[in-house]
Design an enzyme around this catalytic site. Structure first.
Site, PDB file in Angstrom:
ATOM      1  N   LYS A 208     -28.192 -22.039  92.480  1.00 43.19           N
ATOM      2  CA  LYS A 208     -27.623 -20.994  91.620  1.00 43.19           C
ATOM      3  C   LYS A 208     -28.601 -20.580  90.518  1.00 43.19           C
ATOM      4  CE  LYS A 208     -23.755 -20.440  93.788  1.00 43.19           C
ATOM      5  NZ  LYS A 208     -23.467 -19.184  94.466  1.00 43.19           N
TER       6      LYS A 208
ATOM      7  N   ILE B 192     -13.291 -21.320  88.749  1.00 45.41           N
ATOM      8  CA  ILE B 192     -12.370 -20.330  89.304  1.00 45.41           C
ATOM      9  C   ILE B 192     -11.494 -21.027  90.349  1.00 45.41           C
ATOM     10  CG2 ILE B 192     -12.175 -18.065  90.438  1.00 45.41           C
ATOM     11  CD1 ILE B 192     -13.731 -17.993  87.717  1.00 45.41           C
TER      12      ILE B 192
ATOM     13  N   TYR C 196     -26.663 -27.645  94.369  1.00 43.89           N
ATOM     14  CA  TYR C 196     -25.913 -26.425  94.026  1.00 43.89           C
ATOM     15  C   TYR C 196     -26.513 -25.759  92.776  1.00 43.89           C
ATOM     16  CZ  TYR C 196     -21.788 -23.513  93.032  1.00 43.89           C
ATOM     17  OH  TYR C 196     -20.930 -22.459  92.782  1.00 43.89           O
ATOM     18  N   ALA C 197     -26.769 -26.564  91.747  1.00 43.08           N
ATOM     19  CA  ALA C 197     -27.314 -26.005  90.496  1.00 43.08           C
ATOM     20  C   ALA C 197     -28.682 -25.374  90.752  1.00 43.08           C
ATOM     21  CB  ALA C 197     -27.417 -27.101  89.439  1.00 43.08           C
ATOM     22  N   ALA C 198     -29.499 -26.039  91.579  1.00 44.63           N
ATOM     23  CA  ALA C 198     -30.832 -25.485  91.889  1.00 44.63           C
ATOM     24  C   ALA C 198     -30.691 -24.156  92.630  1.00 44.63           C
ATOM     25  CB  ALA C 198     -31.632 -26.482  92.725  1.00 44.63           C
TER      26      ALA C 198
ATOM     27  N   ASN D 183     -22.101 -13.124  97.806  1.00 50.09           N
ATOM     28  CA  ASN D 183     -21.084 -14.034  97.275  1.00 50.09           C
ATOM     29  C   ASN D 183     -20.976 -15.339  98.073  1.00 50.09           C
ATOM     30  OD1 ASN D 183     -18.245 -14.702  96.012  1.00 50.09           O
ATOM     31  ND2 ASN D 183     -17.937 -14.639  98.221  1.00 50.09           N
TER      32      ASN D 183
HETATM   33  P1  NAP Z   1     -14.768 -20.383  98.923  1.00 48.16           P
HETATM   34  O1  NAP Z   1     -13.339 -20.170  98.604  1.00 48.16           O
HETATM   35  O2  NAP Z   1     -15.181 -21.691  99.490  1.00 48.16           O
HETATM   36  O3  NAP Z   1     -15.258 -19.184  99.895  1.00 48.16           O
HETATM   37  C1  NAP Z   1     -16.575 -19.171 100.374  1.00 48.16           C
HETATM   38  C2  NAP Z   1     -16.764 -17.995 101.289  1.00 48.16           C
HETATM   39  O4  NAP Z   1     -18.115 -18.042 101.801  1.00 48.16           O
HETATM   40  C3  NAP Z   1     -15.848 -18.030 102.507  1.00 48.16           C
HETATM   41  O5  NAP Z   1     -15.424 -16.720 102.825  1.00 48.16           O
HETATM   42  C4  NAP Z   1     -16.746 -18.562 103.620  1.00 48.16           C
HETATM   43  O6  NAP Z   1     -16.298 -18.093 104.884  1.00 48.16           O
HETATM   44  C5  NAP Z   1     -18.098 -17.960 103.229  1.00 48.16           C
HETATM   45  N1  NAP Z   1     -19.251 -18.687 103.782  1.00 48.16           N
HETATM   46  C6  NAP Z   1     -19.541 -19.997 103.676  1.00 48.16           C
HETATM   47  N2  NAP Z   1     -20.658 -20.286 104.356  1.00 48.16           N
HETATM   48  C7  NAP Z   1     -21.085 -19.122 104.902  1.00 48.16           C
HETATM   49  C8  NAP Z   1     -22.188 -18.767 105.723  1.00 48.16           C
HETATM   50  N3  NAP Z   1     -23.095 -19.665 106.123  1.00 48.16           N
HETATM   51  N4  NAP Z   1     -22.332 -17.465 106.103  1.00 48.16           N
HETATM   52  C9  NAP Z   1     -21.414 -16.543 105.721  1.00 48.16           C
HETATM   53  N5  NAP Z   1     -20.357 -16.817 104.947  1.00 48.16           N
HETATM   54  C10 NAP Z   1     -20.195 -18.099 104.550  1.00 48.16           C
HETATM   55  O7  NAP Z   1     -15.688 -20.173  97.631  1.00 48.16           O
HETATM   56  P2  NAP Z   1     -15.417 -19.382  96.250  1.00 48.16           P
HETATM   57  O8  NAP Z   1     -14.925 -20.357  95.268  1.00 48.16           O
HETATM   58  O9  NAP Z   1     -14.674 -18.135  96.522  1.00 48.16           O
HETATM   59  O10 NAP Z   1     -16.922 -19.049  95.841  1.00 48.16           O
HETATM   60  C11 NAP Z   1     -17.539 -17.809  96.103  1.00 48.16           C
HETATM   61  C12 NAP Z   1     -18.888 -17.774  95.404  1.00 48.16           C
HETATM   62  O11 NAP Z   1     -18.697 -17.986  93.988  1.00 48.16           O
HETATM   63  C13 NAP Z   1     -19.843 -18.881  95.862  1.00 48.16           C
HETATM   64  O12 NAP Z   1     -21.156 -18.398  95.876  1.00 48.16           O
HETATM   65  C14 NAP Z   1     -19.678 -19.938  94.785  1.00 48.16           C
HETATM   66  O13 NAP Z   1     -20.807 -20.748  94.694  1.00 48.16           O
HETATM   67  C15 NAP Z   1     -19.499 -19.064  93.564  1.00 48.16           C
HETATM   68  N6  NAP Z   1     -18.847 -19.745  92.457  1.00 48.16           N
HETATM   69  C16 NAP Z   1     -17.569 -20.243  92.589  1.00 48.16           C
HETATM   70  C17 NAP Z   1     -16.991 -20.889  91.501  1.00 48.16           C
HETATM   71  C18 NAP Z   1     -15.600 -21.447  91.557  1.00 48.16           C
HETATM   72  O14 NAP Z   1     -15.194 -22.088  90.581  1.00 48.16           O
HETATM   73  N7  NAP Z   1     -14.844 -21.238  92.611  1.00 48.16           N
HETATM   74  C19 NAP Z   1     -17.705 -21.041  90.299  1.00 48.16           C
HETATM   75  C20 NAP Z   1     -18.987 -20.521  90.213  1.00 48.16           C
HETATM   76  C21 NAP Z   1     -19.544 -19.870  91.293  1.00 48.16           C
HETATM   77  P3  NAP Z   1     -16.516 -18.922 106.246  1.00 48.16           P
HETATM   78  O15 NAP Z   1     -16.103 -20.317 105.970  1.00 48.16           O
HETATM   79  O16 NAP Z   1     -15.675 -18.210 107.242  1.00 48.16           O
HETATM   80  O17 NAP Z   1     -17.965 -18.773 106.577  1.00 48.16           O
END
Ligand code: NAP
Length: 250
Positions: free
Chosen positions: A162, A191, A158-160, A93
Site C-alpha cells: 500500500k 472499513i 500489506y503495508a509495503a 481497488n
Molecule cells: P474485500 O471485501 O475482500 O474485496 C476484495 C475484492 O477484490 C473482491 O471483489 C475480490 O473479488 C477482489 N480480488 C481479490 N483478488 C483479486 C484478484 N487477484 N484479481 C481481481 N480481483 C481480486 O476487500 P475490501 O475491504 O472491499 O477492500 C478493497 C480495497 O480497499 C483493497 O485494496 C483493500 O486493501 C483496501 N482497503 C480496505 C480497508 C478495509 O478496512 N476494508 C482499509 C484500507 C484499504 P474475487 O475474490 O472474486 O477476486
C-alpha cells in the site's frame, strides 16, 4: 457530481468497497466494467448493476480477471476499450491481506500480496495510460490504505504494497499530468467489509478507541471520495493521498 456517460473500470468490485464504488458509478449514469476472479459473484454483480441502471443504454461489463496477471489484464482492458470505445476512469481497488508477523510470513504470502495489491496497479495503468492520453481528460484512482502510511504489526507485506501504491501514484501523476490524466490515491482506515470481518473482536474494540469519529467506516464513505476524484470537480487535484479514516491517522 456529473459523471453521466463516462466509462469506468473498477477492479475487485464484487463486494465491499469496490462494489460500493461500482454501485455509485452506475447510479451516476456511468458505463462500468467490473474485474474480479469469482465467476459466481461476477454474475451476481452483473445482475445487481443491471437492476439499478439509470439509463437503458447504460452498459455493464463483468470480467473474470486476476489483476496480478499482466496478460489477463491486457486482454480484459483492451476488450473493454473495444466495447466502450475508451475508458475515462480507472479505479484500482482489488486487494487482499495475508497477515502474519514477519518471522512467520512465507515468501509466497509476501509475493501474493505485492502482486495483487501493487503489481496489479502497474498492470492496469500500463495497459490503459496510452489510450487515456487520447481522451480530453482521464482519472486514475488507486485504493491504498492508512496502513501504507502508518504501518501495522503483522502486515509488512500489506503495508509495503500500500505504501508502494502511494509512490506509484505520485510518480505516475507527474508523468501524465501534461496529458490531463489525474492520478490520486485514497487511504481508507478501518472499513466494514469481508476483509476486516476476520479481525478478532478485542482488536476491533481497541481500534475503535483510536477513531475520533467513534465508528468504523462504510464502503460508501470511500465510494463518495471516489465519485469526487472521478468528477470534473477534482480537475485541479493530482498526485494526492486522501485519508478517509474517521480521524484514525491524525
Ligand atoms: P474485500 O471485501 O475482500 O474485496 C476484495 C475484492 O477484490 C473482491 O471483489 C475480490 O473479488 C477482489 N480480488 C481479490 N483478488 C483479486 C484478484 N487477484 N484479481 C481481481 N480481483 C481480486 O476487500 P475490501 O475491504 O472491499 O477492500 C478493497 C480495497 O480497499 C483493497 O485494496 C483493500 O486493501 C483496501 N482497503 C480496505 C480497508 C478495509 O478496512 N476494508 C482499509 C484500507 C484499504 P474475487 O475474490 O472474486 O477476486
Amino acid at each position: 457530481m456529473y459523471l453521466k456517460n463516462k466509462k469506468a473500470i473498477v477492479t475487485g468490485a464484487t463486494r465491499g468497497i469496490g462494489k460500493a464504488i461500482a454501485v455509485a458509478f452506475v447510479k451516476s449514469g456511468v458505463d462500468v466494467a467490473v474485474f474480479a476472479t469469482n465467476q459466481d459473484r461476477l454474475n451476481q454483480m452483473q445482475k445487481e448493476l443491471e437492476d439499478i441502471k439509470v439509463d437503458p443504454n447504460q452498459r455493464i461489463i463483468t470480467k473474470k480477471v486476476d489483476v496480478s496477471k499482466y496478460l489477463e489484464v491486457e486482454k480484459a482492458c483492451l476488450d473493454v476499450i473495444t466495447e466502450f470505445s475508451h475508458v475515462d476512469i480507472l479505479v484500482n481497488n482489488a486487494g487482499i491481506t495475508k497477515d502474519a508477523l514477519l518471522m512467520r510470513m512465507s515468501e509466497e504470502d509476501f509475493d501474493r500480496v505485492i502482486d495483487i495489491n501493487l503489481k496489479s496497479v502497474y498492470n492496469t495503468c500500463k495497459v490503459l495510460v496510452r489510450s487515456m492520453m487520447k481522451n480530453k481528460k482521464s482519472k486514475i484512482i488507486n485504493i491504498s490504505s492508512i496502513v501504507g502510511i502508518m504501518g501495522n504489526p503483522g502486515q509488512t507485506n500489506y503495508a509495503a504494497s500500500k505504501a508502494g501504491v502511494i509512490g506509484f501514484t505520485k510518480s505516475l501523476a507527474k508523468e501524465v499530468a501534461s496529458r490531463n490524466i489525474n492520478v490520486n490515491a485514497i487511504a481508507p482506515g478501518f472499513i466494514e467489509t469481508e476483509m476486516t470481518q476476520s479481525i478478532p473482536e478485542k482488536i476491533q474494540e481497541q481500534m475503535l478507541k483510536n477513531i475520533p469519529l467513534k465508528r468504523f467506516g462504510k464502503s460508501e464513505d470511500i465510494a463518495n471520495m471516489v465519485l469526487f476524484l472521478a468528477s470534473d470537480e477534482s480537475d485541479y487535484i493530482t498526485g494526492q493521498v486522501f485519508t478517509v479514516d474517521g480521524g484514525m491517522g491524525m
